[in-house]
Design a protein around this motif. Structure first.
Motif, mmCIF file in Angstrom:
data_model
loop_
_atom_site.group_PDB
_atom_site.id
_atom_site.type_symbol
_atom_site.label_atom_id
_atom_site.label_comp_id
_atom_site.label_asym_id
_atom_site.label_seq_id
_atom_site.Cartn_x
_atom_site.Cartn_y
_atom_site.Cartn_z
ATOM 1 N N PRO A 50 0.828 -1.210 0.000
ATOM 2 C CA PRO A 50 0.000 0.000 0.000
ATOM 3 C C PRO A 50 0.863 1.260 0.000
ATOM 4 C CG PRO A 50 0.190 -0.840 2.221
ATOM 5 C CD PRO A 50 0.893 -1.832 1.319
ATOM 6 N N VAL A 51 0.242 2.359 -0.345
ATOM 7 C CA VAL A 51 0.896 3.658 -0.219
ATOM 8 C C VAL A 51 1.005 3.957 1.271
ATOM 9 C CG1 VAL A 51 0.632 6.137 -0.625
ATOM 10 C CG2 VAL A 51 -0.001 4.491 -2.406
ATOM 11 N N ILE A 52 2.177 4.358 1.698
ATOM 12 C CA ILE A 52 2.371 4.754 3.093
ATOM 13 C C ILE A 52 2.380 6.271 3.116
ATOM 14 C CG2 ILE A 52 3.930 4.726 5.068
ATOM 15 C CD1 ILE A 52 4.789 1.903 4.104
ATOM 16 N N ARG A 53 1.388 6.829 3.784
ATOM 17 C CA ARG A 53 1.271 8.289 3.845
ATOM 18 C C ARG A 53 2.032 8.815 5.059
ATOM 19 N NH1 ARG A 53 -5.020 9.293 3.117
ATOM 20 N NH2 ARG A 53 -5.080 7.462 4.432
ATOM 21 N N THR A 54 2.891 9.777 4.782
ATOM 22 C CA THR A 54 3.711 10.397 5.819
ATOM 23 C C THR A 54 3.370 11.880 5.864
ATOM 24 O OG1 THR A 54 5.459 8.807 5.344
ATOM 25 C CG2 THR A 54 6.089 10.747 6.588
ATOM 26 N N PRO A 55 3.130 12.416 7.052
ATOM 27 C CA PRO A 55 2.763 13.835 7.130
ATOM 28 C C PRO A 55 3.921 14.756 6.765
ATOM 29 C CG PRO A 55 3.006 12.906 9.325
ATOM 30 C CD PRO A 55 3.158 11.772 8.353
ATOM 31 N N ASP A 56 3.557 15.925 6.303
ATOM 32 C CA ASP A 56 4.526 16.953 5.945
ATOM 33 C C ASP A 56 4.775 17.815 7.187
ATOM 34 O OD1 ASP A 56 5.981 19.093 5.001
ATOM 35 O OD2 ASP A 56 4.617 19.534 3.331
ATOM 36 N N PHE A 57 5.925 17.622 7.817
ATOM 37 C CA PHE A 57 6.235 18.344 9.047
ATOM 38 C C PHE A 57 6.555 19.819 8.799
ATOM 39 C CE2 PHE A 57 6.437 14.142 10.726
ATOM 40 C CZ PHE A 57 6.131 14.281 12.075
ATOM 41 N N SER A 58 6.731 20.207 7.539
ATOM 42 C CA SER A 58 7.018 21.614 7.248
ATOM 43 C C SER A 58 5.739 22.455 7.233
ATOM 44 C CB SER A 58 7.745 21.746 5.910
ATOM 45 O OG SER A 58 6.874 21.420 4.835
ATOM 46 N N LYS A 59 4.584 21.783 7.172
ATOM 47 C CA LYS A 59 3.304 22.507 7.174
ATOM 48 C C LYS A 59 2.703 22.498 8.569
ATOM 49 C CE LYS A 59 0.266 21.793 4.014
ATOM 50 N NZ LYS A 59 -0.680 21.137 3.115
ATOM 51 N N GLU A 60 2.354 23.664 9.052
ATOM 52 C CA GLU A 60 1.683 23.783 10.351
ATOM 53 C C GLU A 60 0.184 23.526 10.136
ATOM 54 O OE1 GLU A 60 1.469 24.077 14.345
ATOM 55 O OE2 GLU A 60 3.313 24.202 13.173
ATOM 56 N N PRO A 61 -0.379 22.557 10.861
ATOM 57 C CA PRO A 61 -1.804 22.255 10.669
ATOM 58 C C PRO A 61 -2.685 23.457 10.987
ATOM 59 C CG PRO A 61 -0.740 20.575 12.002
ATOM 60 C CD PRO A 61 0.240 21.693 11.849
ATOM 61 N N GLN A 62 -3.687 23.677 10.165
ATOM 62 C CA GLN A 62 -4.669 24.724 10.378
ATOM 63 C C GLN A 62 -5.948 24.053 10.868
ATOM 64 O OE1 GLN A 62 -3.824 28.054 9.860
ATOM 65 N NE2 GLN A 62 -1.825 27.095 9.618
ATOM 66 N N HIS A 63 -6.485 24.525 11.958
ATOM 67 C CA HIS A 63 -7.693 23.921 12.514
ATOM 68 C C HIS A 63 -8.900 24.788 12.144
ATOM 69 C CE1 HIS A 63 -5.208 21.051 14.584
ATOM 70 N NE2 HIS A 63 -4.485 22.034 15.063
ATOM 71 N N THR A 64 -9.701 24.256 11.218
ATOM 72 C CA THR A 64 -10.906 24.937 10.766
ATOM 73 C C THR A 64 -12.067 23.959 10.881
ATOM 74 O OG1 THR A 64 -10.696 24.202 8.475
ATOM 75 C CG2 THR A 64 -9.531 26.237 9.081
ATOM 76 N N GLU A 65 -13.272 24.406 10.608
ATOM 77 C CA GLU A 65 -14.420 23.511 10.683
ATOM 78 C C GLU A 65 -14.320 22.361 9.688
ATOM 79 O OE1 GLU A 65 -18.369 24.995 10.907
ATOM 80 O OE2 GLU A 65 -17.818 26.550 12.331
ATOM 81 N N SER A 66 -13.589 22.545 8.589
ATOM 82 C CA SER A 66 -13.490 21.476 7.589
ATOM 83 C C SER A 66 -12.213 20.658 7.725
ATOM 84 C CB SER A 66 -13.585 22.060 6.181
ATOM 85 O OG SER A 66 -12.485 22.907 5.953
ATOM 86 N N GLY A 67 -11.382 20.982 8.706
ATOM 87 C CA GLY A 67 -10.175 20.204 8.897
ATOM 88 C C GLY A 67 -9.515 20.473 10.237
ATOM 89 N N TYR A 68 -9.575 19.507 11.142
ATOM 90 C CA TYR A 68 -8.936 19.650 12.447
ATOM 91 C C TYR A 68 -8.740 18.269 13.058
ATOM 92 C CZ TYR A 68 -13.618 18.797 14.269
ATOM 93 O OH TYR A 68 -14.832 18.236 14.531
#
Length: 168
Positions: free
Chosen positions: A35-53
């Motif tokens: 399978p594809v192994i998904r690894t997060p991008d540590f250079s991007k700071e997560p944005q917490h919004t109603e559509s993504g948190y």
């Protein structure tokens, strides 16, 4: 609502120490493609919004984890390699090591199901929204032997609200 409105298991989440090795073992045993192994991008700071948190035990968190999905009939086996940061996956790893962390059912009426679970004495510990889906985990290990997860796919059907967050 008196009970969870779906009895079809959709996903099993397994926390592993080394996702590449675990995925390789599964694929060899079952004759599957890697399978594809998904690894997060540590250079991007997560944005917490109603559509993504990602919310965990009262706080927004980055919600980073390596993951790979193996489709095994109607059930997805999700392999998760936790990072050493606050998350339900890392908490499980610290307490139990490798193993089955959660089982998940897809439900209609996400917020109503959260209310149902909490009314049954199972507090919400983790919740996430990712555009066209949302998921949650509940504190059920003591009574069920596993963390129970609920997810809803598609557009929100019941106007979810972002969880309350402790102010530090």
């Amino acid at each position: 609502m008196e009970h969870i409105e779906n009895q079809n298991l959709m996903k099993i989440g397994i926390v592993v120490d080394n996702i590449e090795e675990a995925a390789r073992q599964f694929t060899e045993l079952f004759g599957m493609e890697m399978p594809v192994i998904r690894t997060p991008d540590f250079s991007k700071e997560p944005q917490h919004t109603e559509s993504g948190y990602t919310w965990y035990r009262g706080q927004f968190i980055p919600g980073r984890v390596k993951l790979a999905n193996l489709q095994m009939g109607p059930v997805t086996v999700e392999l998760l390699e936790a990072y050493d940061e606050p998350s339900s996956w890392n908490e499980f790893k610290q307490q139990a090591g490798q193993g089955v962390h959660f089982i998940t059912f897809t439900v209609p009426g996400f917020e109503q199901h959260i209310n149902l679970m909490e009314s049954k004495g199972f507090p919400l510990t983790h919740k996430g929204e990712y555009g066209k889906g949302r998921y949650s985990y509940f504190d059920t290990i003591a009574k069920l032997g596993v963390t129970l997860g609920l997810q809803e796919l598609g557009e929100p059907k019941d106007n979810p609200v972002m969880p309350k967050v402790e102010v530090q």
